[in-house]
Design an enzyme around this catalytic site. Structure first.
Site, PDB file in Angstrom:
ATOM      1  N   TYR A 120       2.556  -0.223   0.644  1.00  0.00           N
ATOM      2  CA  TYR A 120       2.769   0.793   1.681  1.00  0.00           C
ATOM      3  C   TYR A 120       2.045   0.396   2.975  1.00  0.00           C
ATOM      4  O   TYR A 120       2.591   0.531   4.071  1.00  0.00           O
ATOM      5  CB  TYR A 120       2.260   2.157   1.207  1.00  0.00           C
TER       6      TYR A 120
ATOM      7  N   GLU B 141       3.441  10.159  -0.815  1.00  0.00           N
ATOM      8  CA  GLU B 141       2.206  10.554  -1.463  1.00  0.00           C
ATOM      9  C   GLU B 141       2.055   9.728  -2.727  1.00  0.00           C
ATOM     10  O   GLU B 141       3.048   9.511  -3.423  1.00  0.00           O
ATOM     11  CB  GLU B 141       2.327  12.034  -1.847  1.00  0.00           C
TER      12      GLU B 141
HETATM   13  C1  LIG Z   1       5.418   0.079  -6.438  1.00  0.00           C
HETATM   14  C2  LIG Z   1       6.624  -0.758  -6.902  1.00  0.00           C
HETATM   15  C3  LIG Z   1       7.892   0.059  -6.661  1.00  0.00           C
HETATM   16  C4  LIG Z   1       6.670  -2.058  -6.098  1.00  0.00           C
HETATM   17  O1  LIG Z   1       7.848  -2.766  -6.455  1.00  0.00           O
HETATM   18  P1  LIG Z   1       8.018  -4.358  -6.193  1.00  0.00           P
HETATM   19  O2  LIG Z   1       9.459  -4.680  -6.296  1.00  0.00           O
HETATM   20  O3  LIG Z   1       7.079  -5.111  -7.044  1.00  0.00           O
HETATM   21  O4  LIG Z   1       7.554  -4.448  -4.668  1.00  0.00           O
HETATM   22  P2  LIG Z   1       7.522  -5.751  -3.735  1.00  0.00           P
HETATM   23  O5  LIG Z   1       7.890  -6.964  -4.519  1.00  0.00           O
HETATM   24  O6  LIG Z   1       8.288  -5.455  -2.499  1.00  0.00           O
HETATM   25  O7  LIG Z   1       6.010  -5.764  -3.315  1.00  0.00           O
HETATM   26  C5  LIG Z   1       5.039  -6.131  -4.247  1.00  0.00           C
HETATM   27  C6  LIG Z   1       3.695  -5.653  -3.717  1.00  0.00           C
HETATM   28  O8  LIG Z   1       3.402  -4.336  -4.159  1.00  0.00           O
HETATM   29  C7  LIG Z   1       1.993  -4.202  -4.429  1.00  0.00           C
HETATM   30  N1  LIG Z   1       1.918  -3.686  -5.802  1.00  0.00           N
HETATM   31  C8  LIG Z   1       2.524  -2.544  -6.180  1.00  0.00           C
HETATM   32  N2  LIG Z   1       2.280  -2.264  -7.459  1.00  0.00           N
HETATM   33  C9  LIG Z   1       1.524  -3.242  -7.934  1.00  0.00           C
HETATM   34  C10 LIG Z   1       0.953  -3.521  -9.205  1.00  0.00           C
HETATM   35  N3  LIG Z   1       1.125  -2.702 -10.260  1.00  0.00           N
HETATM   36  N4  LIG Z   1       0.226  -4.623  -9.366  1.00  0.00           N
HETATM   37  C11 LIG Z   1       0.040  -5.457  -8.317  1.00  0.00           C
HETATM   38  N5  LIG Z   1       0.569  -5.244  -7.078  1.00  0.00           N
HETATM   39  C12 LIG Z   1       1.301  -4.153  -6.880  1.00  0.00           C
HETATM   40  C13 LIG Z   1       1.380  -5.539  -4.168  1.00  0.00           C
HETATM   41  O9  LIG Z   1       0.881  -5.507  -2.851  1.00  0.00           O
HETATM   42  C14 LIG Z   1       2.561  -6.489  -4.243  1.00  0.00           C
HETATM   43  O10 LIG Z   1       2.430  -7.585  -3.392  1.00  0.00           O
HETATM   44  P3  LIG Z   1       2.412  -9.083  -4.019  1.00  0.00           P
HETATM   45  O11 LIG Z   1       3.692  -9.229  -4.796  1.00  0.00           O
HETATM   46  O12 LIG Z   1       2.345  -9.928  -2.799  1.00  0.00           O
HETATM   47  O13 LIG Z   1       1.180  -9.103  -4.868  1.00  0.00           O
HETATM   48  C15 LIG Z   1       6.478  -1.122  -8.406  1.00  0.00           C
HETATM   49  O14 LIG Z   1       5.238  -1.766  -8.624  1.00  0.00           O
HETATM   50  C16 LIG Z   1       6.583   0.058  -9.360  1.00  0.00           C
HETATM   51  O15 LIG Z   1       7.678   0.453  -9.781  1.00  0.00           O
HETATM   52  N6  LIG Z   1       5.433   0.638  -9.775  1.00  0.00           N
HETATM   53  C17 LIG Z   1       5.418   1.711 -10.761  1.00  0.00           C
HETATM   54  C18 LIG Z   1       5.931   2.990 -10.184  1.00  0.00           C
HETATM   55  C19 LIG Z   1       5.032   3.495  -9.072  1.00  0.00           C
HETATM   56  O16 LIG Z   1       3.827   3.564  -9.225  1.00  0.00           O
HETATM   57  N7  LIG Z   1       5.645   3.855  -7.932  1.00  0.00           N
HETATM   58  C20 LIG Z   1       4.933   4.313  -6.770  1.00  0.00           C
HETATM   59  C21 LIG Z   1       4.586   5.754  -6.834  1.00  0.00           C
HETATM   60  S1  LIG Z   1       5.989   6.824  -6.628  1.00  0.00           S
END
Ligand SMILES: CC(C)(COP(=O)(O)OP(=O)(O)OC[C@H]1O[C@@H](n2cnc3c(N)ncnc32)[C@H](O)[C@@H]1OP(=O)(O)O)[C@@H](O)C(=O)NCCC(=O)NCCS
Length: 151
Positions: free
Chosen positions: A119, A108
């Site tokens: 996702y 969620e």
């Molecule tokens: C969501 C999260 C865990 C993704 O981690 P990550 O290590 O960057 O993930 P990946 O490298 O595997 O994938 C990156 C992709 O996530 C997406 N994304 C997630 N958050 C993003 C952001 N703030 N800005 C831009 N893209 C985002 C994009 O599609 C991105 O793809 P790209 O690198 O090709 O642009 C990280 O952004 C995070 O910690 N966010 C804050 C906490 C949060 O909101 N968690 C989810 C709700 S519980």
């Protein structure tokens, strides 16, 4: 020495913007991990298990129920984003859930979270909305979107 709850809380504090009201506090994490059906995964900056005593770059918190598991939280430190660690945490979760016999996994998120793209690229599809589910720090409400993926 750092214990895993310290490592989770460090990532939590660095990763979540306070205004969205999504982060959990230490008491919520420790009481949920005290339950038998909650588990977690840590990753280091290279995607493997973090070295002993070293901080984690990311974590996932998971709720295990027979046949259906849920991603409760996922976070990666801002300086380690965009290198596949989020995807890696989702892969680990999906693989473990499959081995435990789950057929579907759920998560969620707040409606405007850019994590949606991650996702969806991982095979999750929107299955529902919960109106006004999250409370922001200014009192405003945001919908939650529920996603599911068949394993
Ligand atoms: C969501 C999260 C865990 C993704 O981690 P990550 O290590 O960057 O993930 P990946 O490298 O595997 O994938 C990156 C992709 O996530 C997406 N994304 C997630 N958050 C993003 C952001 N703030 N800005 C831009 N893209 C985002 C994009 O599609 C991105 O793809 P790209 O690198 O090709 O642009 C990280 O952004 C995070 O910690 N966010 C804050 C906490 C949060 O909101 N968690 C989810 C709700 S519980």
């Amino acid at each position: 020495m750092m214990d895993d709850i310290d490592r989770i809380m460090e990532v939590m504090e660095a990763a979540f913007e306070p205004r969205w009201g999504e982060a959990w506090n230490r008491r919520q994490i420790s009481s949920s991990l005290a339950l038998p059906h909650t588990d977690y995964t840590l990753v280091g900056e290279k995607g493997g298990t973090p070295e002993e005593g070293k901080p984690a770059a990311g974590f996932a918190l998971i709720k295990i129920a027979p046949g259906e598991e849920e991603l409760l939280l996922i976070a990666v430190r801002p300086e380690h984003r965009g290198r596949g660690l989020g995807k890696r945490l989702l892969d680990i979760f999906a693989n473990q859930a499959r081995k435990r016999g789950a057929e579907r996994i759920f998560l969620e998120m707040r409606a405007n979270n850019p994590a949606r793209a991650l996702y969806e690229s991982h095979g999750f599809e929107q299955i529902g909305t919960r109106k006004n589910y999250y409370s922001m720090d200014n009192g405003d409400k945001i919908d939650a979107i529920t996603f599911a993926r068949t394993l």
